[in-house]
Design a protein around this motif. Structure first.
Motif, mmCIF file in Angstrom:
data_model
loop_
_atom_site.group_PDB
_atom_site.id
_atom_site.type_symbol
_atom_site.label_atom_id
_atom_site.label_comp_id
_atom_site.label_asym_id
_atom_site.label_seq_id
_atom_site.Cartn_x
_atom_site.Cartn_y
_atom_site.Cartn_z
ATOM 1 N N PRO A 181 0.797 -1.234 0.000
ATOM 2 C CA PRO A 181 0.000 0.000 0.000
ATOM 3 C C PRO A 181 0.825 1.278 0.000
ATOM 4 O O PRO A 181 0.295 2.355 -0.311
ATOM 5 N N SER A 182 2.114 1.182 0.318
ATOM 6 C CA SER A 182 2.949 2.390 0.317
ATOM 7 C C SER A 182 3.454 2.729 -1.085
ATOM 8 O O SER A 182 4.118 3.756 -1.269
ATOM 9 N N TYR A 183 3.155 1.867 -2.063
ATOM 10 C CA TYR A 183 3.525 2.111 -3.460
ATOM 11 C C TYR A 183 2.245 2.393 -4.250
ATOM 12 O O TYR A 183 1.513 1.468 -4.620
ATOM 13 N N PRO A 184 1.924 3.657 -4.511
ATOM 14 C CA PRO A 184 0.629 4.004 -5.094
ATOM 15 C C PRO A 184 0.468 3.689 -6.582
ATOM 16 O O PRO A 184 -0.644 3.659 -7.089
ATOM 17 N N ILE A 185 1.585 3.445 -7.298
ATOM 18 C CA ILE A 185 1.511 3.184 -8.739
ATOM 19 C C ILE A 185 1.799 1.714 -8.990
ATOM 20 O O ILE A 185 2.836 1.190 -8.576
ATOM 21 N N GLN A 186 0.854 1.037 -9.639
ATOM 22 C CA GLN A 186 1.047 -0.361 -10.020
ATOM 23 C C GLN A 186 0.964 -0.492 -11.543
ATOM 24 O O GLN A 186 0.112 0.135 -12.175
ATOM 25 N N MET A 187 1.858 -1.273 -12.109
ATOM 26 C CA MET A 187 1.897 -1.512 -13.560
ATOM 27 C C MET A 187 1.906 -3.018 -13.779
ATOM 28 O O MET A 187 2.881 -3.690 -13.442
ATOM 29 N N GLY A 188 0.815 -3.554 -14.329
ATOM 30 C CA GLY A 188 0.699 -4.988 -14.519
ATOM 31 C C GLY A 188 0.521 -5.355 -15.979
ATOM 32 O O GLY A 188 -0.060 -4.604 -16.760
ATOM 33 N N GLY A 189 1.033 -6.516 -16.341
ATOM 34 C CA GLY A 189 0.875 -6.997 -17.699
ATOM 35 C C GLY A 189 1.017 -8.500 -17.752
ATOM 36 O O GLY A 189 1.484 -9.122 -16.796
ATOM 37 N N TYR A 190 0.590 -9.100 -18.868
ATOM 38 C CA TYR A 190 0.765 -10.533 -19.043
ATOM 39 C C TYR A 190 1.289 -10.822 -20.441
ATOM 40 O O TYR A 190 1.136 -10.024 -21.361
ATOM 41 N N VAL A 191 1.921 -11.973 -20.571
ATOM 42 C CA VAL A 191 2.566 -12.368 -21.819
ATOM 43 C C VAL A 191 1.835 -13.557 -22.428
ATOM 44 O O VAL A 191 1.418 -14.476 -21.713
ATOM 45 N N ALA A 192 1.673 -13.511 -23.728
ATOM 46 C CA ALA A 192 1.127 -14.646 -24.476
ATOM 47 C C ALA A 192 2.132 -15.070 -25.532
ATOM 48 O O ALA A 192 2.762 -14.229 -26.174
ATOM 49 N N LEU A 193 2.306 -16.364 -25.722
ATOM 50 C CA LEU A 193 3.171 -16.855 -26.788
ATOM 51 C C LEU A 193 2.599 -16.426 -28.135
ATOM 52 O O LEU A 193 1.395 -16.496 -28.364
ATOM 53 N N ALA A 194 3.458 -15.993 -29.028
ATOM 54 C CA ALA A 194 3.002 -15.538 -30.340
ATOM 55 C C ALA A 194 2.362 -16.664 -31.138
ATOM 56 O O ALA A 194 1.493 -16.423 -31.979
ATOM 57 N N SER A 195 2.753 -17.900 -30.850
ATOM 58 C CA SER A 195 2.248 -19.035 -31.627
ATOM 59 C C SER A 195 0.780 -19.342 -31.366
ATOM 60 O O SER A 195 0.101 -19.934 -32.205
ATOM 61 N N ASP A 196 0.276 -18.964 -30.163
ATOM 62 C CA ASP A 196 -1.157 -19.202 -29.926
ATOM 63 C C ASP A 196 -1.871 -17.948 -29.418
ATOM 64 O O ASP A 196 -3.092 -17.905 -29.393
#
Length: 256
Positions: A181-196
């Motif tokens: 909670p002391s870090y107000p900025i969150q940056m999230g992402g996910y990876v998908a294989l290019a083949s599917d």
């Protein structure tokens, strides 16, 4: 403005920029030697590559990657390694628990001399091959941005072979960890294989937390990989993240 300071901690141990430079040098020469073996247009012999200074080796790698900036050309050069990597990760996924029990590789960073909006401006821009190659020697291709998504080829964890994939901003409210909670900025992402190009993600997650300070910012940088991922990749990717974000900060300052 405060003089630039970058402090990195991995597994509770401070890591200097000089140590990160040695990691880069090792990986730069690894990539150069592999590209030459695969048939890339590199005049230097394997022995001559190994004798290059860090700065000369980095420039040679940037020059070489520029020759293969087109996706089709890079994929043709790395056809066999990319196929091997795709098979490897699909096997890992088959042995894992989806988005449960993800393994975390975390890096702590304290930066002074650049404010977060300046870095966000760089991260939110179109991230091309030249920029990607500058900030990490194991970035081979990058088109897109952190807002709409990136088509990328990179090596996870200083281990194995490059993987072709797409990195998307996180959808919904999934978080691979409990946010600080002391870090107000969150940056999230996910990876998908290019083949599917699985739209839900197979478990690969990036989740970074940022806390602005008076002279810069603090960051918790983390990658989360499927449960069956080899430990060597988890540990190696901590160094990958440390190199990438250190060089990104330096790039933002130099081009600010």
């Amino acid at each position: 403005m405060t003089e630039l300071k970058i402090e990195v901690t991995i597994d509770g141990t401070p890591v200097t920029q000089a140590e990160l430079a040695k990691v880069q040098e090792s990986r730069i020469k690894h990539v150069l030697n592999e590209m030459k073996t695969l048939g890339a247009a590199i005049a230097e012999s394997h022995t001559e590559i190994n004798w290059l200074s860090y700065s000369d080796a980095k420039q040679l790698l940037l020059t070489t990657k520029a020759k293969y900036a087109d996706l089709a050309e890079m994929k043709a050069l790395y056809q066999s390694p990319l196929a091997s990597s795709d098979r490897f990760w699909k096997d890992v996924v088959a042995k894992s628990n989806g988005t449960a029990d993800l393994q975390e590789g975390q890096v702590m960073m304290h930066v002074e001399g650049i404010m977060m909006p300046q870095l966000q401006k760089v991260m939110g821009a179109e991230l091309g091959n030249d920029f990607a190659a500058i900030i990490n020697p194991e970035h081979f291709y990058s088109v897109g941005n952190t807002v709409t998504g990136q088509h990328i080829i990179e090596t996870f964890g200083c281990f194995g072979e490059p993987t072709e994939m797409t990195l998307y901003p996180e959808k919904g409210d999934f978080k691979p960890t409990t946010p600080d909670p002391s870090y107000p900025i969150q940056m999230g992402g996910y990876v998908a294989l290019a083949s599917d190009d699985d739209d839900l993600g197979r478990g690969w997650r990036a989740y970074h937390q940022i806390r602005p300070t008076a002279n810069g910012f603090d960051a918790i940088l983390a990658a989360y990989l499927p449960s069956a991922t080899p430990t060597e990749i988890i540990n190696g990717h901590k160094w990958h993240l440390a190199v990438e974000f250190s060089e990104m900060v330096k790039y933002a300052v130099a081009n600010g």
